[in-house]
Every structure is written in structure tokens, then in C-alpha cells.
Design a protein around this motif. Structure first.
Motif, PDB file in Angstrom:
ATOM      1  N   LEU A  47       3.105  17.606   0.917  1.00 51.16           N
ATOM      2  CA  LEU A  47       3.581  16.426   0.176  1.00 51.16           C
ATOM      3  C   LEU A  47       4.839  16.731  -0.631  1.00 51.16           C
ATOM      4  CD1 LEU A  47       0.310  14.682  -1.048  1.00 51.16           C
ATOM      5  CD2 LEU A  47       1.882  13.903   0.726  1.00 51.16           C
ATOM      6  N   ILE A  50       8.033  16.853   1.776  1.00 54.74           N
ATOM      7  CA  ILE A  50       8.638  15.602   2.216  1.00 54.74           C
ATOM      8  C   ILE A  50       9.179  14.800   1.034  1.00 54.74           C
ATOM      9  CG2 ILE A  50       7.328  15.434   4.372  1.00 54.74           C
ATOM     10  CD1 ILE A  50       5.537  13.398   2.956  1.00 54.74           C
ATOM     11  N   ASP A  52       8.071  13.033  -1.419  1.00 59.51           N
ATOM     12  CA  ASP A  52       7.627  11.727  -1.894  1.00 59.51           C
ATOM     13  C   ASP A  52       6.901  11.787  -3.230  1.00 59.51           C
ATOM     14  OD1 ASP A  52       6.977  10.577   1.438  1.00 59.51           O
ATOM     15  OD2 ASP A  52       8.666  10.131   0.138  1.00 59.51           O
ATOM     16  N   LEU A  59      -3.130  16.872   0.930  1.00 59.04           N
ATOM     17  CA  LEU A  59      -3.643  15.543   1.264  1.00 59.04           C
ATOM     18  C   LEU A  59      -5.160  15.503   1.150  1.00 59.04           C
ATOM     19  CD1 LEU A  59      -1.579  14.324   4.354  1.00 59.04           C
ATOM     20  CD2 LEU A  59      -1.803  13.173   2.152  1.00 59.04           C
ATOM     21  N   PHE A  63      -7.229  12.976  -1.142  1.00 58.82           N
ATOM     22  CA  PHE A  63      -8.072  11.955  -0.512  1.00 58.82           C
ATOM     23  C   PHE A  63      -9.544  12.097  -0.925  1.00 58.82           C
ATOM     24  CE2 PHE A  63     -10.671  10.448   3.119  1.00 58.82           C
ATOM     25  CZ  PHE A  63     -10.368   9.105   3.019  1.00 58.82           C
ATOM     26  N   LEU A  70     -13.932   6.481  -6.145  1.00 61.03           N
ATOM     27  CA  LEU A  70     -14.397   5.177  -5.682  1.00 61.03           C
ATOM     28  C   LEU A  70     -15.922   5.171  -5.504  1.00 61.03           C
ATOM     29  CD1 LEU A  70     -13.958   2.338  -4.586  1.00 61.03           C
ATOM     30  CD2 LEU A  70     -13.152   3.322  -2.439  1.00 61.03           C
ATOM     31  N   ALA A 142      -4.674  10.270   8.747  1.00 68.90           N
ATOM     32  CA  ALA A 142      -5.637   9.417   8.040  1.00 68.90           C
ATOM     33  C   ALA A 142      -7.019   9.525   8.688  1.00 68.90           C
ATOM     34  CB  ALA A 142      -5.154   7.975   8.033  1.00 68.90           C
TER      35      ALA A 142
ATOM     36  N   SER B  67     -11.473   0.853  -0.485  1.00 70.24           N
ATOM     37  CA  SER B  67     -11.405   1.921   0.531  1.00 70.24           C
ATOM     38  C   SER B  67     -10.163   1.736   1.397  1.00 70.24           C
ATOM     39  CB  SER B  67     -12.641   1.901   1.426  1.00 70.24           C
ATOM     40  OG  SER B  67     -13.803   2.154   0.679  1.00 70.24           O
ATOM     41  N   LEU B  70      -7.076   2.847  -0.340  1.00 68.08           N
ATOM     42  CA  LEU B  70      -6.951   4.305  -0.298  1.00 68.08           C
ATOM     43  C   LEU B  70      -6.513   4.773   1.099  1.00 68.08           C
ATOM     44  CD1 LEU B  70      -7.327   7.135  -1.424  1.00 68.08           C
ATOM     45  CD2 LEU B  70      -9.798   6.868  -1.185  1.00 68.08           C
ATOM     46  N   HIS B  71      -7.100   4.175   2.126  1.00 68.99           N
ATOM     47  CA  HIS B  71      -6.723   4.547   3.495  1.00 68.99           C
ATOM     48  C   HIS B  71      -5.263   4.190   3.788  1.00 68.99           C
ATOM     49  CE1 HIS B  71     -11.231   4.517   4.764  1.00 68.99           C
ATOM     50  NE2 HIS B  71     -10.868   5.662   4.230  1.00 68.99           N
ATOM     51  N   LYS B  73      -2.880   4.320   1.654  1.00 69.44           N
ATOM     52  CA  LYS B  73      -2.051   5.349   1.002  1.00 69.44           C
ATOM     53  C   LYS B  73      -1.880   6.591   1.879  1.00 69.44           C
ATOM     54  CE  LYS B  73      -2.859   6.088  -3.498  1.00 69.44           C
ATOM     55  NZ  LYS B  73      -3.710   6.180  -4.726  1.00 69.44           N
ATOM     56  N   ILE B  74      -2.902   6.918   2.672  1.00 70.40           N
ATOM     57  CA  ILE B  74      -2.777   8.093   3.553  1.00 70.40           C
ATOM     58  C   ILE B  74      -2.328   7.684   4.968  1.00 70.40           C
ATOM     59  CG2 ILE B  74      -4.319   9.607   2.256  1.00 70.40           C
ATOM     60  CD1 ILE B  74      -6.485   8.902   4.458  1.00 70.40           C
ATOM     61  N   GLY B  75      -1.841   6.451   5.088  1.00 67.53           N
ATOM     62  CA  GLY B  75      -1.164   6.078   6.330  1.00 67.53           C
ATOM     63  C   GLY B  75      -2.042   5.542   7.444  1.00 67.53           C
ATOM     64  N   MET B  76      -3.282   5.160   7.128  1.00 66.31           N
ATOM     65  CA  MET B  76      -4.196   4.701   8.181  1.00 66.31           C
ATOM     66  C   MET B  76      -3.602   3.550   8.989  1.00 66.31           C
ATOM     67  SD  MET B  76      -7.405   5.202   9.335  1.00 66.31           S
ATOM     68  CE  MET B  76      -8.710   5.622   8.167  1.00 66.31           C
ATOM     69  N   ASN B  79      -1.049   3.336  12.013  1.00 61.11           N
ATOM     70  CA  ASN B  79      -1.593   3.422  13.364  1.00 61.11           C
ATOM     71  C   ASN B  79      -1.968   2.005  13.805  1.00 61.11           C
ATOM     72  OD1 ASN B  79      -3.227   3.765  15.622  1.00 61.11           O
ATOM     73  ND2 ASN B  79      -4.239   5.584  14.808  1.00 61.11           N
ATOM     74  N   GLU B  82      -5.576   0.564  14.002  1.00 58.81           N
ATOM     75  CA  GLU B  82      -6.417   0.322  12.826  1.00 58.81           C
ATOM     76  C   GLU B  82      -6.030  -1.005  12.190  1.00 58.81           C
ATOM     77  OE1 GLU B  82      -8.847   2.308  11.990  1.00 58.81           O
ATOM     78  OE2 GLU B  82      -8.373   4.161  13.049  1.00 58.81           O
ATOM     79  N   ILE B  94       1.836   7.319   1.061  1.00 56.44           N
ATOM     80  CA  ILE B  94       2.516   8.268   0.178  1.00 56.44           C
ATOM     81  C   ILE B  94       3.358   9.268   0.960  1.00 56.44           C
ATOM     82  CG2 ILE B  94       0.850   8.089  -1.713  1.00 56.44           C
ATOM     83  CD1 ILE B  94      -0.425  10.673  -0.655  1.00 56.44           C
ATOM     84  N   PHE B  95       3.315   9.182   2.290  1.00 54.10           N
ATOM     85  CA  PHE B  95       4.215  10.019   3.095  1.00 54.10           C
ATOM     86  C   PHE B  95       4.630   9.219   4.324  1.00 54.10           C
ATOM     87  CE2 PHE B  95      -0.106  10.879   4.345  1.00 54.10           C
ATOM     88  CZ  PHE B  95      -0.068  10.905   5.722  1.00 54.10           C
TER      89      PHE B  95
END
Lengths: 260, 260
Positions: A47, A50, A52, A59, A63, A70, A142, B67, B70-71, B73-76, B79, B82, B94-95
Motif C-alpha cells: 500500500l 502505490i 495511496d 491489505l 481487511f 464490523l 478482494a 460489508s 468494506l469490500h 475499499k479493497i476493490g471487490m 471485478n 461482483e 484504496i488501491f
């Protein structure tokens, strides 16, 4: 713990839970093995490289911590069977727990002491993942992280379930344990808790579950049937880490359990 | 999509993905069935009744929304496979995405149009859960929610994968589809995409996976072997909802796909 809701866990309900948790572990690991290693997920420099963010947790740190926050909000850690990897500064649940029966089953001092989260984390990242996954990077970070979270939680729950095992065993035969607890004799306790024959049955059973759940039926000509994950990995996981760590938890729990 | 990383999905890689996703769906549902219905989780009055918050989303609304944040934020959701249930106000990753190859495979307009998230949500809560779970409340709301999230995500991913199915089918035979797309003839497209024999094979296969993954070997005298979840539930799920919803997605995708 369906048959134990009213009176707390029993030897039989704990055994059933442990067997059911094997399914969760085996399946979570098979799911993780869909993705390659994806090392960037575990790198503390990814992180920051890159650019950001200023600080650089990995990560996976980020996460898992945020997922646990949560989960804490919806009351996950009111359940003594759930142990967070990042227990500091967890938010409070947004509602009061509905099921008070389990909350006081374990001895709180002993339960807080018997914690091998750091060992599990290190084992998963450094030893298990290299055995479980192919080297490589497909960019699916992810999904990789979502799988890692499930694996880590399933392993932690199973291993820390040693506290329930220890408590029900102690209650069933307090005299067998009290003498060694008073003398702080962890070797003698370890011996009392070790049943090699049972351990071998467990290892054979998880290997068999790996064979059952991970069987890959070939769909293309010229390919042979195989397994999504080598079934031996599961007996290895249990023999090397899950069973020994569970026994560490049990011994530590008993040593810190009040005898009154 | 291991064999499709470079050139985007192929008919064969999409089929393999769909088959693999069956495992995830079957196993997620078996996990959810460990817990009873736990209706409070889905009630819009639960949180307001206990007076801890002013507004009253249900616990599941709240948990799935957070959820997905949060997903995100990690780029889910970089894709295309998804699809979030709560797409509004998702935080930015975040990246920057590492795997650009897939990002432009689907037609973006068609992909945005073909969305059956609301149907899936309603089906899961109102039709599937009553078939899957026993009535009752054991207070394990956090675990219930964690399982619900996995089930919903697995179903959504599988059903919205219809977009990839449609795209690879279109690319393989554009002439077969273009005429009906131009005439906005959804019935003709639905007919082109319907293979009853294949659908029956899929239903039989998921039922078989339910039998394999959910087999309950009796551990106590006098108990018979059984299944954690009735295997027929899985063929019913596919026949009634997964396959029809996937075809809705495919038709909607094709109708909005540019023909150039």
C-alpha cells in the motif's frame, strides 16, 4: 451447539461442534486455493509503494481488522467461541446480546489467557498458504482476502474451542485435573489431554473430508480426475497445527482456571 | 478464470467457473442451515424496538451494506463479476486495480442494465430461507448474518455471471443473436438461450453436490445417517430461481448490448 443452548455445552455437543467445524475449515481452504498466492495482499510495503496511503499496514491486516470491527458491531464477540485477531478498540455491539446462556460458561480469566491468535496468524500466512496455494498473482485481491478471512476465522474458532473442551472435561472430572493445576504441571495436563488414537481418527476424517469436498471431476477430454487441494494437506494441518494448538489452549485454560 | 486471465473468459472457462460456483453456493447454504431462522435479523423493527438506534434498517440491511462498503475499499467491485446489493455511495478502492484484463470484457451499458439483485434479495429472504432453515431463534445473529452474506454474494455472483455467458455466446455467434437484438425480441433470445437437457444436468449435479457435501454420518447410537440440508432443495433452487434469473440476466444483457 443446538442441544446445549439451555445448559451450556456438553462433552457430546462440543464433539459434534468440532466435527462440524472441520467441514467449515476444509471448505474454506478449498475456496482459498482457487486463487494463487497473491503475495501483495500480505506485504506491508504494497500500500505504501502505490502511494495511496501514508501508513502501510498490509491489505490483510487492514481487511481483517475492519471486518472484525464490523462483526463486533453485530455482536460476534459476545459469543465466547469467537476470538478476534485484533481485539483492541473493538466497537460495542449495536444491540444487547439475545442469548445470555453461553456468556458465563467459560471461566473469564482462563478464557482471556488461553489465546493463540498470533500463532494461528503466523502459521496461516507463513506455513499453510505456501502449501495451499500456487505461486502467482491474478489480481483478485478482494476475493483472496475474503477467503483468507473465512479461513482464519474458522481456524481460530476451532482451535480456541479448546477452551470449551477443557471446561467440559474439567467439570466432568475435576479431581483428575485439580492436582496438576495446583502444581502448575503443564506436562501432566498435556498428558491427560492427549489421546493419540483419537487424534489419528480426527486426522483421517479431515483427510477424507478433503477428498470428498475437493474431488474434481474432469470435464475436459484427456484430463484426469483430481483434487482441488491435496487431501493430505488437511491431515497435515491438523497433525502439525490444529491439534497441538488446541492442546496448548486447553492446558493454558486449565492452568488459569479457578478451582473453586 | 485461471485460463482466461490473458484473453478474457472463454466458453470453456465460463462453464468451469459456473460449475465451481455451484460448490460455493451449496456449501454456503449448508453453513447457513446450522442456525435456525433467527427472524430478528431480517426485521425492520428489531433495532428500533430495543431502542439502541433511532432509525430502523434491519440487521441484514445494515450488515450487508457495511460489508459491501468494506469490500469496495479493497476493490471487490472493480471485478465485473461482483455485483453489490447496495451500489449507492460505495467508497472508492484504496488501491488501483492490479488486473486490468477483465475490466473491459463486458459491454458497460448492458452490464449495468442486467441487474436482478432485488429479485435475488427477495427470493433469498422470503422463499429460500424458510425452506432452508428451521423455525426458531438461538441468538446467534452475528454468525447467521455472516452466513447470509456469503449465501447472498454466492447467489448474486452466479446469477449475474449470466452476463459473461451472454457475452461469450454472442462473440462466438454474433449473427445468431443480432437479428433478435435488433428486433428487441426477448422471447426469441430466451429460446436461443434455453437448453432444457443442459438445465436438467445442472440441477442433477447440484443435488448430487448437496448429497456429497451435506452427508451427515451418524455419531450417536440409534441415529440414522441423514443430510444437513435436503439435497432436493438445491435442484429446486436452481430450477426455480438460479437458472431462470440467469436467463433474465442474459436476455437483458443482450438486449442492451451494442452490436458494433
Amino acid at each position: 451447539m443446538e442441544d446445549s443452548t439451555r445448559d451450556g455445552p456438553t462433552l457430546m455437543s462440543v464433539r459434534d461442534d468440532l466435527i462440524r467445524q472441520e467441514d467449515t475449515i476444509v471448505f474454506s481452504l478449498i475456496e482459498r486455493a482457487k486463487y494463487p498466492r497473491n503475495c501483495n495482499v500480505y506485504s506491508t510495503s504494497f500500500l505504501s509503494e502505490i502511494g495511496d496511503v501514508v501508513e502501510s499496514p498490509s491489505l490483510i491486516d487492514l481487511f481483517v481488522k475492519e471486518s472484525e470491527d464490523l462483526h463486533a458491531k453485530i455482536g460476534m464477540y459476545d459469543n465466547q467461541a469467537e476470538v478476534p485477531f485484533f481485539p483492541h478498540d473493538l466497537p460495542k455491539p449495536i444491540f444487547t446480546p439475545q442469548n445470555q446462556a453461553h456468556l458465563s460458561f467459560l471461566n473469564p480469566v482462563a478464557s482471556a489467557s488461553a489465546n493463540v491468535s498470533k500463532l494461528i496468524w503466523k502459521m496461516y500466512l507463513e506455513q499453510l498458504l505456501p502449501l495451499l496455494t500456487q505461486e502467482g498473482d491474478d489480481g483478485n485481491y478482494a476475493s483472496t482476502l475474503a477467503c483468507d478471512l473465512l479461513c482464519l476465522q474458522a481456524l481460530s474458532k476451532r482451535i480456541h474451542y479448546g477452551k470449551f473442551v477443557a471446561e467440559v472435561k474439567f467439570r466432568a472430572a475435576p479431581d483428575d485435573y485439580s492436582f496438576h493445576i495446583r502444581n502448575k504441571n503443564s506436562d501432566a495436563l498435556m498428558e491427560l489431554l492427549t489421546f493419540e488414537k483419537v487424534e489419528n481418527i480426527v486426522k483421517a476424517r479431515v483427510e477424507n473430508k478433503g477428498r470428498l469436498f475437493g474431488h474434481n471431476i474432469s470435464l475436459h477430454d484427456g484430463e484426469e480426475d483430481g483434487y482441488k487441494v491435496d487431501p493430505c494437506l488437511f491431515s497435515h494441518l491438523y497433525g502439525e497445527w490444529v491439534i497441538p494448538y488446541t492442546k496448548l489452549v486447553q492446558v493454558d485454560y486449565l492452568l488459569h482456571r479457578s478451582l473453586t
